[in-house]
Scaffold this motif. Structure first.
Motif, PDB file in Angstrom:
ATOM      1  N   ALA A  43      32.002  76.776-107.488  1.00 28.44           N
ATOM      2  CA  ALA A  43      33.042  75.832-107.907  1.00 28.44           C
ATOM      3  C   ALA A  43      34.227  76.562-108.526  1.00 28.44           C
ATOM      4  O   ALA A  43      35.382  76.138-108.376  1.00 28.44           O
ATOM      5  CB  ALA A  43      32.468  74.823-108.899  1.00 28.44           C
ATOM      6  N   ASP A  44      33.968  77.666-109.210  1.00 30.13           N
ATOM      7  CA  ASP A  44      35.050  78.469-109.786  1.00 30.13           C
ATOM      8  C   ASP A  44      35.699  79.367-108.747  1.00 30.13           C
ATOM      9  O   ASP A  44      36.862  79.768-108.897  1.00 30.13           O
ATOM     10  CB  ASP A  44      34.513  79.315-110.935  1.00 30.13           C
ATOM     11  CG  ASP A  44      34.441  78.547-112.238  1.00 30.13           C
ATOM     12  OD1 ASP A  44      34.864  77.379-112.258  1.00 30.13           O
ATOM     13  OD2 ASP A  44      33.951  79.103-113.241  1.00 30.13           O
ATOM     14  N   ALA A  45      34.951  79.724-107.692  1.00 30.12           N
ATOM     15  CA  ALA A  45      35.508  80.592-106.648  1.00 30.12           C
ATOM     16  C   ALA A  45      36.402  79.817-105.686  1.00 30.12           C
ATOM     17  O   ALA A  45      37.231  80.416-104.993  1.00 30.12           O
ATOM     18  CB  ALA A  45      34.378  81.270-105.873  1.00 30.12           C
TER      19      ALA A  45
ATOM     20  N   VAL B 181      33.221  68.105-102.504  1.00 34.57           N
ATOM     21  CA  VAL B 181      31.827  68.283-102.926  1.00 34.57           C
ATOM     22  C   VAL B 181      31.728  69.414-103.944  1.00 34.57           C
ATOM     23  O   VAL B 181      31.090  69.277-104.996  1.00 34.57           O
ATOM     24  CB  VAL B 181      30.917  68.564-101.711  1.00 34.57           C
ATOM     25  CG1 VAL B 181      29.535  69.019-102.167  1.00 34.57           C
ATOM     26  CG2 VAL B 181      30.805  67.325-100.833  1.00 34.57           C
ATOM     27  N   ILE B 182      32.375  70.538-103.643  1.00 40.15           N
ATOM     28  CA  ILE B 182      32.348  71.686-104.549  1.00 40.15           C
ATOM     29  C   ILE B 182      33.047  71.346-105.857  1.00 40.15           C
ATOM     30  O   ILE B 182      32.571  71.678-106.943  1.00 40.15           O
ATOM     31  CB  ILE B 182      33.008  72.910-103.889  1.00 40.15           C
ATOM     32  CG1 ILE B 182      32.293  73.265-102.582  1.00 40.15           C
ATOM     33  CG2 ILE B 182      32.994  74.098-104.831  1.00 40.15           C
ATOM     34  CD1 ILE B 182      30.814  73.530-102.724  1.00 40.15           C
ATOM     35  N   ALA B 183      34.189  70.651-105.775  1.00 42.11           N
ATOM     36  CA  ALA B 183      34.924  70.265-106.981  1.00 42.11           C
ATOM     37  C   ALA B 183      34.115  69.303-107.831  1.00 42.11           C
ATOM     38  O   ALA B 183      34.104  69.400-109.077  1.00 42.11           O
ATOM     39  CB  ALA B 183      36.263  69.653-106.589  1.00 42.11           C
ATOM     40  N   ASP B 184      33.420  68.358-107.194  1.00 43.65           N
ATOM     41  CA  ASP B 184      32.603  67.398-107.940  1.00 43.65           C
ATOM     42  C   ASP B 184      31.465  68.097-108.677  1.00 43.65           C
ATOM     43  O   ASP B 184      31.153  67.761-109.826  1.00 43.65           O
ATOM     44  CB  ASP B 184      32.038  66.344-106.989  1.00 43.65           C
ATOM     45  CG  ASP B 184      33.100  65.393-106.458  1.00 43.65           C
ATOM     46  OD1 ASP B 184      34.164  65.287-107.104  1.00 43.65           O
ATOM     47  OD2 ASP B 184      32.888  64.782-105.400  1.00 43.65           O
ATOM     48  N   ILE B 185      30.839  69.072-108.018  1.00 42.78           N
ATOM     49  CA  ILE B 185      29.783  69.848-108.672  1.00 42.78           C
ATOM     50  C   ILE B 185      30.345  70.585-109.881  1.00 42.78           C
ATOM     51  O   ILE B 185      29.742  70.613-110.956  1.00 42.78           O
ATOM     52  CB  ILE B 185      29.135  70.832-107.678  1.00 42.78           C
ATOM     53  CG1 ILE B 185      28.346  70.062-106.613  1.00 42.78           C
ATOM     54  CG2 ILE B 185      28.234  71.827-108.397  1.00 42.78           C
ATOM     55  CD1 ILE B 185      27.819  70.929-105.488  1.00 42.78           C
ATOM     56  N   GLY B 186      31.520  71.171-109.711  1.00 44.71           N
ATOM     57  CA  GLY B 186      32.156  71.874-110.823  1.00 44.71           C
ATOM     58  C   GLY B 186      32.487  70.952-111.975  1.00 44.71           C
ATOM     59  O   GLY B 186      32.318  71.315-113.150  1.00 44.71           O
ATOM     60  N   ASP B 187      32.950  69.731-111.666  1.00 43.17           N
ATOM     61  CA  ASP B 187      33.288  68.782-112.724  1.00 43.17           C
ATOM     62  C   ASP B 187      32.044  68.377-113.521  1.00 43.17           C
ATOM     63  O   ASP B 187      32.087  68.285-114.752  1.00 43.17           O
ATOM     64  CB  ASP B 187      33.939  67.531-112.122  1.00 43.17           C
ATOM     65  CG  ASP B 187      35.330  67.814-111.577  1.00 43.17           C
ATOM     66  OD1 ASP B 187      35.908  68.851-111.957  1.00 43.17           O
ATOM     67  OD2 ASP B 187      35.823  67.002-110.764  1.00 43.17           O
ATOM     68  N   VAL B 188      30.940  68.127-112.825  1.00 40.85           N
ATOM     69  CA  VAL B 188      29.701  67.754-113.515  1.00 40.85           C
ATOM     70  C   VAL B 188      29.191  68.918-114.353  1.00 40.85           C
ATOM     71  O   VAL B 188      28.728  68.728-115.490  1.00 40.85           O
ATOM     72  CB  VAL B 188      28.637  67.298-112.500  1.00 40.85           C
ATOM     73  CG1 VAL B 188      27.317  66.991-113.212  1.00 40.85           C
ATOM     74  CG2 VAL B 188      29.107  66.068-111.741  1.00 40.85           C
ATOM     75  N   ALA B 189      29.274  70.133-113.816  1.00 38.36           N
ATOM     76  CA  ALA B 189      28.843  71.315-114.573  1.00 38.36           C
ATOM     77  C   ALA B 189      29.703  71.506-115.818  1.00 38.36           C
ATOM     78  O   ALA B 189      29.206  71.902-116.877  1.00 38.36           O
ATOM     79  CB  ALA B 189      28.911  72.557-113.685  1.00 38.36           C
TER      80      ALA B 189
ATOM     81  N   VAL C 190      29.017  63.096-106.302  1.00 34.11           N
ATOM     82  CA  VAL C 190      29.327  63.534-104.938  1.00 34.11           C
ATOM     83  C   VAL C 190      29.381  62.345-103.987  1.00 34.11           C
ATOM     84  O   VAL C 190      30.206  62.306-103.072  1.00 34.11           O
ATOM     85  CB  VAL C 190      28.291  64.569-104.463  1.00 34.11           C
ATOM     86  CG1 VAL C 190      28.527  64.955-103.008  1.00 34.11           C
ATOM     87  CG2 VAL C 190      28.342  65.817-105.349  1.00 34.11           C
ATOM     88  N   SER C 191      28.505  61.394-104.177  1.00 35.80           N
ATOM     89  CA  SER C 191      28.339  60.146-103.420  1.00 35.80           C
ATOM     90  C   SER C 191      27.368  60.329-102.260  1.00 35.80           C
ATOM     91  O   SER C 191      27.391  61.345-101.548  1.00 35.80           O
ATOM     92  CB  SER C 191      29.659  59.570-102.908  1.00 35.80           C
ATOM     93  OG  SER C 191      29.993  60.038-101.633  1.00 35.80           O
ATOM     94  N   ARG C 192      26.531  59.320-102.078  1.00 29.15           N
ATOM     95  CA  ARG C 192      25.534  59.337-101.013  1.00 29.15           C
ATOM     96  C   ARG C 192      26.181  59.337 -99.637  1.00 29.15           C
ATOM     97  O   ARG C 192      25.715  60.022 -98.714  1.00 29.15           O
ATOM     98  CB  ARG C 192      24.594  58.147-101.175  1.00 29.15           C
ATOM     99  CG  ARG C 192      23.619  58.301-102.340  1.00 29.15           C
ATOM    100  CD  ARG C 192      22.993  56.975-102.716  1.00 29.15           C
ATOM    101  NE  ARG C 192      21.931  57.145-103.695  1.00 29.15           N
ATOM    102  CZ  ARG C 192      22.138  57.358-104.992  1.00 29.15           C
ATOM    103  NH1 ARG C 192      23.382  57.429-105.460  1.00 29.15           N
ATOM    104  NH2 ARG C 192      21.119  57.505-105.824  1.00 29.15           N
ATOM    105  N   ASP C 193      27.237  58.561 -99.477  1.00 24.20           N
ATOM    106  CA  ASP C 193      27.895  58.510 -98.175  1.00 24.20           C
ATOM    107  C   ASP C 193      28.416  59.872 -97.753  1.00 24.20           C
ATOM    108  O   ASP C 193      28.341  60.247 -96.572  1.00 24.20           O
ATOM    109  CB  ASP C 193      29.051  57.497 -98.204  1.00 24.20           C
ATOM    110  CG  ASP C 193      28.553  56.060 -98.176  1.00 24.20           C
ATOM    111  OD1 ASP C 193      27.387  55.846 -97.802  1.00 24.20           O
ATOM    112  OD2 ASP C 193      29.337  55.162 -98.541  1.00 24.20           O
ATOM    113  N   ALA C 194      28.939  60.623 -98.708  1.00 21.85           N
ATOM    114  CA  ALA C 194      29.420  61.970 -98.394  1.00 21.85           C
ATOM    115  C   ALA C 194      28.256  62.868 -97.997  1.00 21.85           C
ATOM    116  O   ALA C 194      28.347  63.627 -97.016  1.00 21.85           O
ATOM    117  CB  ALA C 194      30.160  62.556 -99.594  1.00 21.85           C
TER     118      ALA C 194
END
Length: 662
Positions: free
Chosen positions: A289-291, A316-324, A336-340
């Protein structure tokens, strides 16, 4: 006057001392910022990505210095690479000045920055600054004026562009004031070796000496503060990718493409499987997410995104970074959302094009594992029923496993019994076993083997689905069950070599089954047929026909098999017209990632976009080397009004047609 200059001219010892003190502060802010990022990365599970350090370091240096992953996409990538190289030269020039002032002069009384070396040094840095200025302008125009889809534009982006612009412009102005006060009068020949600085110096030549000195000192301080500020904010902004993107070249996996993290289903202490929280992911997943540079390339190549589905690999990567970042232990899948997650075909286009070596697919599979194994969720009831059918009948169609080998009746093929030896074991796969259209592909392959004198055996009714679609949906338990059954059947068959026409079976047997102790050589029928032709065992009678070849994602991207099927097509008489996206940059048919078992409810069908590309070539024959792709093409062509002008065939069918030519 010689070709040299006074370092820290007109600055004064107090200003130089302040510069070094502020430099320590900037480096301290840099270190503290990355320590904070490290704490975030450590919220993920441990993962060893430091084996073979020399090989990893070599890859890091090659990727970073060459910018080969960045520059492979001309639009945006080339100016970014030019800006990087130019800024690298400017940074190296600054380090050289520091070495001269703090090491060579006081300790060795040696002036490296003199004579021809200094002339070359001045010219190189001047041109580097000019290139950086031009490249930055191109990048700014692309982001804020042209505004291609997927490339984000935030106030932070504008601030960073303005900061870099200010550093470059103040650097040239400082140089111009120094040259106006020194070189223009005393050494005009030397001034010509700094052509951009010379232009600025001419602007300031009419000012008094005192005014030039005052302006120079003020601008020097401003330039110094801007440069040190840039260093300080790197870990606190998206500029952190300067370090993390390069770092990702070091941390790239060395396993074969498509290798998924193993799951210990026998671990009775495990409270959950898959990833429903940040702590379930690996530290590398958070580092990714940082890379991420948010360049949007993955999104621009994602077949799901391009056909109106709610999946952006970048998001998806940005959402993971935001949660982290929030340290939340829940809500990862909702973020991230199930549909994605269910829209992904695992085609790998995002990872192939990513300049930051980010691993998107593995993260999506981990979250799917959580949905399936822990919550019993599927992308639709039809996918659930297909998985149930695989568990009960060994195939997703729910047909009797006893009829699995009926397609081979009357063909020169035996059922492996562990006693008689054959040259190859043909792993048929579910589609060739039960789908009438794909059974023709299996028949064609057997005819090819017969023509080449190759003896073939099949597993018959003991063969089961390889498990790949179920695994990509996240059903690791079902995959493990059928995989172990197949491995036992293959071992009992006495087979020495396996060939399959399905890239999904091929990848699963050749790569995934290795984790379960399976070690027989496995080959795809495209390379097998090419070898038969190359060895002269298969004699073809080619008749010319126009064709375009579709690269299966699981062949071209996952296994780098691009040339072999084309050689076979041409040997069979095909005049190939390439689609706009081909080879390792192929466009998915929409069936991967277990999507072959699920209905495509959102957006437009992915296969329709691929068929549009095929029709655009003007070819009458569309050739595939994958039963999933062939099935998708057949369905897509039937839905369209162009079914009379485009026909889809498997590679083996084209070869058999050539065999039967008079």
């Amino acid at each position: 006057m010689g070709a040299t200059r006074e370092i820290f001219w007109n600055t004064g010892s107090a200003a130089v001392a302040a510069m070094y003190l502020l430099a320590l502060v900037a480096v301290g802010a840099l270190a503290h910022g990355f320590r904070r990022r490290r704490d975030i990365w450590r919220r993920g599970k441990p993962l060893d990505r430091t084996d073979h350090p020399l090989r990893r370091l070599s890859r890091l240096l090659a990727d970073t210095v060459s910018q080969r992953k960045v520059a492979r996409v001309a639009e945006g990538g080339v100016p970014h690479a030019i800006f990087f190289w130019a800024f690298l030269l400017l940074f190296a020039g600054t380090l050289l000045v520091m070495a001269q002032a703090d090491l060579l002069t006081p300790f060795f009384n040696f002036n490296l920055l003199s004579g021809d070396f200094y002339r070359l040094y001045s010219l190189t840095l001047d041109l580097a600054g000019l290139l950086a200025f031009v490249a930055l302008g191109v990048l700014a125009a692309r982001r804020f004026v042209i505004r291609p889809p997927g490339l984000e534009r935030t106030p932070g982006d504008a601030t960073i562009h303005l900061l870099l612009l200010a550093i470059l412009v103040t650097g040239f102005i400082v140089e111009g004031f120094r040259m106006a006060a020194t070189e223009l009068r005393d050494n005009p020949g030397l001034a010509l070796w700094s052509p951009v600085g010379y232009l600025f110096a001419e602007l300031f030549a009419g000012m008094s000496d005192q005014a030039q000195r005052v302006a120079h000192r003020a601008l020097w301080l401003a330039h110094m503060l801007l440069a040190l500020g840039f260093i300080a904010i790197i870990p606190w902004t998206k500029l952190r990718h300067i370090a993390t993107t390069s770092g990702n070249s070091f941390f790239e996996p060395d396993e074969p493409k498509g290798t998924l993290a193993p799951v210990d289903l026998d671990d009775e202490s495990a409270e959950r499987f898959g990833a429903s929280a940040v702590g379930d992911l690996f530290w590398k997943d958070l580092f990714d997410a940082d890379a991420c540079t948010k360049c949007g390339r993955c999104q621009q190549r994602c077949p799901a995104w391009l056909t109106g589905k709610p999946l952006s690999p970048m998001k998806v990567i940005a959402d993971i970074g935001d949660v982290a970042e929030t340290a939340s232990e829940n809500g990862l899948i909702d973020a991230v959302s199930r549909d994605a997650l269910w829209s992904c075909t695992t085609c790998g286009a995002c990872e192939e094009i990513c300049p930051a070596s980010i691993e998107h697919v593995g993260k999506i599979i981990e979250m799917r594992r959580s949905l399936v194994l822990m919550a019993g969720e599927f992308p639709g009831d039809e996918a659930r029923r297909a998985c149930d059918a695989i568990e009960i009948n060994g195939n997703p169609f729910g047909l009797s496993g006893a009829s699995r080998g009926d397609w081979a009746n009357g063909l020169p093929v035996s059922v492996a019994d562990g006693k008689s030896e054959t040259e190859i074991l043909y792993f048929t796969g579910c589609y060739a076993s039960f789908d009438p259209r794909n059974s023709k592909v299996a028949e064609s392959f057997i005819k090819i083997c017969a023509a080449a004198g190759v003896s073939v055996a099949v597993l018959g009714k003991v063969e089961r689905c390889c498990g790949e679609p179920a695994r990509k949906l996240g059903n690791e338990y079902l995959y493990r069950m059928v995989a172990e059954s197949n491995i036992a059947a293959i071992r009992a068959s006495g087979a020495r070599r396996i060939v399959t026409a399905c890239p999904h079976c091929f990848n699963t047997l050749a790569r995934d089954y290795r984790e379960l102790g399976f070690d027989l050589p496995v080959e795809h029928h495209s390379t097998f047929i090419r070898r038969l032709v190359g060895e002269g065992r298969l004699k073809l009678n080619p008749a010319p026909f126009s064709a375009t070849y579709h690269d299966s994602c699981y062949l071209a991207r996952y296994r780098d098999i691009v040339e072999a099927p084309r050689v076979v097509v041409e040997a069979a008489g095909g005049r190939l017209a390439e689609m706009e996206w081909s080879g390792s940059e192929t466009f998915c048919c929409g069936a991967g990632g277990g999507r072959i078992l699920a209905e495509e409810r959102m957006g437009t069908p992915i296969v329709d976009e691929r068929l549009r590309m095929a029709r655009k070539t003007g070819a009458s024959t569309l050739i595939a080397a994958c039963p999933f792709c062939l099935s998708m093409f057949e369905d897509g062509i039937k839905r369209s009004d162009a079914h009379q002008s485009l026909k889809a065939f498997d590679l083996a069918e084209v070869v058999v047609r050539s065999l039967e030519n008079p």
